[in-house]
Design a protein around this motif. Structure first.
Motif, short mmCIF file in Angstrom:
data_model
loop_
_atom_site.label_atom_id
_atom_site.label_comp_id
_atom_site.label_asym_id
_atom_site.label_seq_id
_atom_site.Cartn_x
_atom_site.Cartn_y
_atom_site.Cartn_z
N ASN A 4 41.81 57.74 40.27
CA ASN A 4 40.86 56.69 40.62
C ASN A 4 40.06 56.24 39.40
N ILE A 5 39.64 57.18 38.59
CA ILE A 5 38.87 56.85 37.38
C ILE A 5 39.72 56.00 36.44
N ILE A 6 40.98 56.38 36.27
CA ILE A 6 41.89 55.60 35.42
C ILE A 6 42.07 54.20 36.00
N SER A 7 42.20 54.10 37.31
CA SER A 7 42.32 52.80 37.97
C SER A 7 41.11 51.92 37.69
N TYR A 8 39.92 52.51 37.79
CA TYR A 8 38.70 51.74 37.54
C TYR A 8 38.63 51.29 36.09
N LEU A 61 32.18 38.35 39.91
CA LEU A 61 32.06 39.65 39.27
C LEU A 61 31.41 40.66 40.21
N GLY A 62 30.46 40.21 41.01
CA GLY A 62 29.85 41.09 42.00
C GLY A 62 30.85 41.53 43.05
N ALA A 63 31.62 40.59 43.56
CA ALA A 63 32.63 40.93 44.57
C ALA A 63 33.70 41.85 43.98
N ALA A 64 34.10 41.58 42.75
CA ALA A 64 35.11 42.43 42.11
C ALA A 64 34.59 43.85 41.91
N THR A 65 33.33 43.97 41.60
CA THR A 65 32.75 45.30 41.41
C THR A 65 32.59 46.03 42.73
N GLU A 72 40.99 53.30 48.38
CA GLU A 72 41.43 54.60 48.89
C GLU A 72 41.59 55.56 47.71
N THR A 73 41.64 56.83 48.01
CA THR A 73 41.86 57.83 46.97
C THR A 73 43.29 57.70 46.44
N VAL A 74 43.41 57.66 45.14
CA VAL A 74 44.71 57.49 44.50
C VAL A 74 45.17 58.87 44.01
N LEU A 84 45.99 48.88 42.08
CA LEU A 84 45.60 47.87 41.09
C LEU A 84 46.19 46.50 41.43
N CYS A 85 47.47 46.48 41.74
CA CYS A 85 48.12 45.21 42.07
C CYS A 85 47.52 44.60 43.32
N ASP A 86 47.24 45.42 44.31
CA ASP A 86 46.67 44.92 45.56
C ASP A 86 45.30 44.31 45.33
N VAL A 87 44.43 45.02 44.65
CA VAL A 87 43.06 44.53 44.44
C VAL A 87 43.05 43.33 43.50
N LEU A 88 43.80 43.39 42.41
CA LEU A 88 43.86 42.26 41.49
C LEU A 88 44.43 41.02 42.17
N GLY A 89 45.48 41.21 42.95
CA GLY A 89 46.08 40.07 43.66
C GLY A 89 45.12 39.43 44.64
N LYS A 90 44.41 40.23 45.40
CA LYS A 90 43.45 39.69 46.36
C LYS A 90 42.31 38.95 45.65
N THR A 91 41.85 39.50 44.54
CA THR A 91 40.77 38.86 43.80
C THR A 91 41.23 37.54 43.20
N ILE A 92 42.41 37.52 42.62
CA ILE A 92 42.94 36.28 42.04
C ILE A 92 43.18 35.24 43.14
N LEU A 93 43.65 35.67 44.28
CA LEU A 93 43.82 34.76 45.41
C LEU A 93 42.48 34.18 45.87
#
Length: 117
Positions: A4-8, A61-65, A72-74, A84-93
């Motif tokens: 999770n830390i690496i993901s963040y 930036l607030g929503a992304a943070t 979920e726990t990785v 990462l792909c899920d969260v980045l994709g949703k944010t870009i969308l």
């Protein structure tokens, strides 16, 4: 190892870069459309454009943070890349939806202005 830390650590710079880059492009290129709507008043256009940019940054930036709190726990690299792909994709969308929403309102206001004139 805590994935999770690496993901963040990967997510935050990527999403901040994307948000700032898109915001700056919209800031620079959107001024032309605002000049058309606001009857070429450069002071109002510059002020409004800066306010829109600041609002854009704060919201995105607030929503992304905040999304970090809902991850979920990785447990492994596969789940990390998936998260990462899920969260980045949703944010870009979400960024794209906001952009097209702004284009709609600019077009709507421009049509309204043309009807009045």
């Amino acid at each position: 190892m805590n994935f999770n830390i690496i993901s963040y650590i990967l997510y935050i710079p990527i999403i901040f870069y994307i948000t700032v880059k898109v915001g700056w492009i919209l800031y620079k290129n959107g001024e032309v459309f605002m000049c058309d709507i606001l009857r070429n008043d450069p002071e109002i256009v510059a002020s409004l454009n800066k306010l829109l940019l600041i609002g854009y940054y704060l919201i995105n930036l607030g929503a992304a943070t905040i999304t970090i709190a809902y991850w979920e726990t990785v447990q492994n690299v596969y789940e990390m890349m998936n998260a990462l792909c899920d969260v980045l994709g949703k944010t870009i969308l979400a960024l794209a939806i906001m952009h097209y929403n702004n284009i709609f309102w600019i077009k709507f206001l421009n049509k309204k202005k043309q009807r009045i004139n």
